[in-house]
Design an enzyme around this catalytic site. Sequence first.
Site, PDB file in Angstrom:
ATOM      1  N   GLU A  61       0.823  -1.213   0.000  1.00 34.38           N
ATOM      2  CA  GLU A  61       0.000   0.000   0.000  1.00 34.38           C
ATOM      3  C   GLU A  61       0.855   1.259   0.000  1.00 34.38           C
ATOM      4  OE1 GLU A  61      -3.074   0.051  -0.532  1.00 34.38           O
ATOM      5  OE2 GLU A  61      -3.591  -2.062  -0.225  1.00 34.38           O
TER       6      GLU A  61
ATOM      7  N   ARG B  33     -17.946  -0.795   5.059  1.00 27.76           N
ATOM      8  CA  ARG B  33     -18.965  -1.410   4.214  1.00 27.76           C
ATOM      9  C   ARG B  33     -19.729  -2.487   4.981  1.00 27.76           C
ATOM     10  NH1 ARG B  33     -19.272  -5.521   1.095  1.00 27.76           N
ATOM     11  NH2 ARG B  33     -17.122  -6.199   1.234  1.00 27.76           N
TER      12      ARG B  33
ATOM     13  N   HIS C 159      -1.192  -5.915   1.645  1.00 33.58           N
ATOM     14  CA  HIS C 159      -2.421  -6.683   1.514  1.00 33.58           C
ATOM     15  C   HIS C 159      -2.159  -8.006   0.797  1.00 33.58           C
ATOM     16  CE1 HIS C 159      -5.619  -3.475   2.395  1.00 33.58           C
ATOM     17  NE2 HIS C 159      -6.038  -4.559   3.017  1.00 33.58           N
TER      18      HIS C 159
ATOM     19  N   CYS D 112      -8.179  -2.178   7.861  1.00 33.04           N
ATOM     20  CA  CYS D 112      -6.812  -2.196   7.339  1.00 33.04           C
ATOM     21  C   CYS D 112      -6.281  -0.777   7.179  1.00 33.04           C
ATOM     22  CB  CYS D 112      -6.759  -2.922   5.988  1.00 33.04           C
ATOM     23  SG  CYS D 112      -7.064  -4.702   6.111  1.00 33.04           S
TER      24      CYS D 112
END
Lengths: 215, 215, 215, 215
Positions: free
Chosen positions: D80, D90, D167, D143
């Site tokens: 990342e 979500r 990830h 995350c």
Amino acid sequence: MKKVLITAFEPFGGEQINPSWEAVSQLHERMLCGFQVVAKELPCAFGDALTTLYAEMEALQPELIIAVGQAGGRADITVERIAININDARIPDNNGNQPIDEPIIPGGPAAYFSTLPIKAIVDGIREAGIPASVSQTAGTYVCNHVMYGLLHRLAQQDNKVRGGFIHLPYLPEQALNHPGAPSMAAHTVMLALEMAITIALRTEQDLRLVGGATH
Amino acid sequence: MKKVLITAFEPFGGEQINPSWEAVSQLHERMLCGFQVVAKELPCAFGDALTTLYAEMEALQPELIIAVGQAGGRADITVERIAININDARIPDNNGNQPIDEPIIPGGPAAYFSTLPIKAIVDGIREAGIPASVSQTAGTYVCNHVMYGLLHRLAQQDNKVRGGFIHLPYLPEQALNHPGAPSMAAHTVMLALEMAITIALRTEQDLRLVGGATH
Amino acid sequence: MKKVLITAFEPFGGEQINPSWEAVSQLHERMLCGFQVVAKELPCAFGDALTTLYAEMEALQPELIIAVGQAGGRADITVERIAININDARIPDNNGNQPIDEPIIPGGPAAYFSTLPIKAIVDGIREAGIPASVSQTAGTYVCNHVMYGLLHRLAQQDNKVRGGFIHLPYLPEQALNHPGAPSMAAHTVMLALEMAITIALRTEQDLRLVGGATH
Amino acid sequence: MKKVLITAFEPFGGEQINPSWEAVSQLHERMLCGFQVVAKELPCAFGDALTTLYAEMEALQPELIIAVGQAGGRADITVERIAININDARIPDNNGNQPIDEPIIPGGPAAYFSTLPIKAIVDGIREAGIPASVSQTAGTYVCNHVMYGLLHRLAQQDNKVRGGFIHLPYLPEQALNHPGAPSMAAHTVMLALEMAITIALRTEQDLRLVGGATH
């Protein structure tokens, strides 16, 4: 008369057209909520794109600015949440420049959040039956460059002018050359952008709706 | 008057609409190349779908039959190359039946190739700027069932009536509930189907164009 | 000694390796259920691939034949259900030939179903924690060509020798050059193929499990 | 002894395992470049994850911190680039909380760039034949929350301790329940993370390599 500036890009990456200009140009001089829409095509080039944008902002003094670009491979209208302070070009821009890991504004903040009501815009477009979602990244190419540069300028002005960025899928005729790639009809896109402008003009406080990503 | 039969399906799999009927119904009673188009909706059910199809074929005596269905997740118009003699339902049909690995026609051939000029149809639709391709599989559900049953019946008749199957992406309003799924506007789909009929009526010998898949 | 023949392909389409041979070659001379496994690499060329296959079948008289190939872009081990009587090459084969819409066996049946217990194989591989599924199409390239040619030959022999085809994802080192493409480790693939052979040898009657596709 | 802290997450979103802990736990107490690796599992919960992380940082005083998480659906190891100051869930976290559009650190900067040599890490992993790329978004879930919280803490300390986030794809056994989803073997992932630590320890100045996205 009060103005809305909506920008698009010229074609890049070997494409003959850019869906953003195909859609945005149809909105030129449209009246929406008492505002006159002005459409402007930007060069797909680091630096030059912002020069053109800033000149247009200076001339028009718009009260809302939405920049629009192509996100080939995405299936829906994506309203960008954030722009980050980096130029990292996977392919050269239309001037042949390919900056890698350079800040857009040296010393600028790492990122700016869109000041558009992004959840309300996504919700409104979806209400009209058109697929849309929030995107958590505008990439690191000229689209992100313009979004960051726009929001940086607006942050400096310290007025209430709002701005942000919307990405579009390929048009159907572009998808011919990208087997398996999704596309969206120009007319559908134009309707979505018209709604985005209207919602941005009418919405003070963004809606509190789910629009995140687990990664 | 000479007839073309074009069929579509009712919604299935939890959908409220089926893009095939949304598009096909607009072609009902249209005149194309001197043929009258008749649109008919089929139940999404093993057996019943063919019963309805055969009755309509008997009543109309069409000279061309194109069956159309939904292929949610595909990004373009796909013209099917072949139907295979198997029912293998991933989900129950609209009558609640879920056959697994059963022949459609016991003792029938393993497969039938479409007798439509599939390459010419794909080429014509693409010429109009609409993404289309040949598909090497119509699946093992009711769509494949109808395509196989149709071609089996036509093979028995030993006349020159031609038939085949075309799959459609989701409509935009369906894609709202399938995040990331591609879609295609109903108007675009209708144009593509209109072209498919016209090309099928006008083309004796299919074109020799690349349309294969490495897997 | 009773034999199992497992074939793989040489690299094609610009790749330096083919995952099928990387995995299959490790099974050469392995003993499974009292059978000796013989691994053979086939040329990726229409015609030549079958010539090599038939010669090997003649020499070995194997009681089971599994042909294996690369399906770049697929994420799991796919056991093919059916082979169709068509060569339609999207890219030239390794001899530079690119047949379009030509039958593999003129006058042959439109298709042959795999005579492997495909559902049992998928189920067994998945039980071991390795993603696998039934595929409804082996494409129209050399993989399908070999599968059809194999099943045609077996159908003519009228003995109980069984055959079929399994497709593999890219290996991780191949996926480096295909951004976003899934891959599977060579060791995982080898385990899956070992299970496929064992299950095919031990299973008389295939399992009745869901493995279909709606399209 | 000098320490490296590498964190992973407990399972979330209905999964039974989390690939990050499956891989990271194997590195616990490993010696790399003279540093001892300490692996720590974090709760998948807003707030609690950072509380656990900060306590571990306080206790260990590590000179490098890499947080690792699951990105189901991605096909490669993604390093990342940036964490953003927003929680937008979500799905509820493992405590049942689902914050929407709330800052992680009220008044904190909009984003922090990873201080890992992300290009060098991607390059090194790829050199080993393992697919890897830079990601421009860590999402808006736990995350990203941990990555932002980690970088915020490091920014306040004003020492040379570096940190970032990586990830991982699903493990193969997870992909069984996500048809079509890519996966990566646990052993491959562990090798990649081992390389990431080693490269981060050895690399002062990141490489200047293409790793951007057009959108």
